[in-house]
Design a protein around this motif. Structure first.
Motif, PDB file in Angstrom:
ATOM      1  N   HIS A   1      38.007  -4.348  54.478  1.00  0.00           N
ATOM      2  CA  HIS A   1      37.263  -3.745  55.593  1.00  0.00           C
ATOM      3  C   HIS A   1      35.774  -3.756  55.253  1.00  0.00           C
TER       4      HIS A   1
ATOM      5  N   MET B   1      29.086  -1.837  63.524  1.00  0.00           N
ATOM      6  CA  MET B   1      28.486  -0.631  64.098  1.00  0.00           C
ATOM      7  C   MET B   1      27.024  -0.965  64.372  1.00  0.00           C
TER       8      MET B   1
ATOM      9  N   HIS C   1      33.897  -4.489  60.747  1.00  0.00           N
ATOM     10  CA  HIS C   1      33.669  -3.379  61.679  1.00  0.00           C
ATOM     11  C   HIS C   1      32.181  -3.309  61.983  1.00  0.00           C
TER      12      HIS C   1
ATOM     13  N   ASP D   1      40.369   4.854  60.764  1.00  0.00           N
ATOM     14  CA  ASP D   1      39.252   4.655  59.834  1.00  0.00           C
ATOM     15  C   ASP D   1      38.441   5.942  59.688  1.00  0.00           C
TER      16      ASP D   1
ATOM     17  N   ASP E   1      32.089  -2.744  56.564  1.00  0.00           N
ATOM     18  CA  ASP E   1      31.348  -1.899  57.499  1.00  0.00           C
ATOM     19  C   ASP E   1      29.919  -2.398  57.633  1.00  0.00           C
TER      20      ASP E   1
HETATM   21 ZN    ZN Z   1      34.836   1.123  59.176  1.00  0.00          ZN
END
Ligand code: ZN
Ligand code: DX5
Length: 220
Positions: free
Chosen positions: A35, A70, A68, A177, A37
């Protein structure tokens, strides 16, 4: 929920001075996904890494890069993340003006599509797109930082989504998450998650024994 549970360790809690080695260790320890970020200091109040770092990490493992995003706006950067080697690209609906367009953009690069809901984001934001996506990422902390406390109030939302997915017989993974630990991992699965993200628990519990921590999250 009959699907086997997958563990997607977040490298946000890894030692950034040796990310490649950390990913190799996660693979050896039994991680299913990695994962990653990505934060922009605008959509969330923190900045992490970008496509160039992902590109450099790509050769070290064959594991799925679960990216992921953001960041807002998200569309201008999809191509860069796709070409850097992301396998699943997850975005937040608030980060685009046209959710359908962003989904199609990710697809056009041959990548899997994830859509993420922050703790206060309602199901209605993504309900019309469930048959076009591969993954729903339920945030159980406000996005921005690792090591935050799990918010149990998101569990009912996740359960409702799982019911919709089952009822419509959709092939959509549900990933949770934020703040996942050995005390709440069972509950997260019971409420419909089949992928667990974990940063601090995987890297910090049991003296940093990655294998043990991944195993415990999987089986707890
Ligand atoms: Zn995340
Ligand atoms: C938070 C990130 C999470 C976070 C998880 O914005 O999306 O992936 O790194 O870390 P822990 O497991 O420490 O909450």
């Amino acid at each position: 929920m009959s699907a086997p549970i997958k563990i997607s360790p977040s490298i946000l809690s890894a030692d950034f001075s040796k990310l490649g080695e950390e990913i190799i260790s996660l693979e050896k320890a039994g991680a299913d996904y990695i994962h990653i970020d990505v934060m922009d200091g605008h959509f969330v109040p923190n900045i992490t890494i970008g496509p160039e770092v992902i590109k450099r990490l790509r050769p070290v493992t064959k594991l799925t890069f679960d990216v992921h995003l953001m960041i807002a706006p998200v569309d201008p950067f999809i191509k860069d993340f796709a070409e850097a080697g992301a396998d699943i690209i997850t975005f937040h609906p608030e980060a685009t003006e046209d959710i359908s367009k962003t989904i199609k953009l990710i697809r056009s690069h041959g990548k899997k599509v994830g859509v993420s809901l922050k703790p206060l984001s309602p199901i209605s934001l993504i309900e019309n797109y469930l048959n076009e996506i591969d993954l729903i990422l339920i945030m159980s902390v406000n996005p921005g930082f690792g090591g935050q406390k799990f918010m149990p109030e998101v569990l009912d939302k996740m359960k409702s989504l799982r019911e919709i997915v089952e009822q419509k017989k959709l092939k959509v993974d549900i990933e949770i998450d934020g703040g996942i630990n050995f005390d709440n991992s069972k509950k997260a699965k019971d409420f419909g998650a089949n992928i667990l993200v974990s940063g601090s628990t995987v890297f910090k519990e049991n003296g940093g024994n990655l294998q043990k921590n991944i195993q415990l999250l999987r089986t707890n």
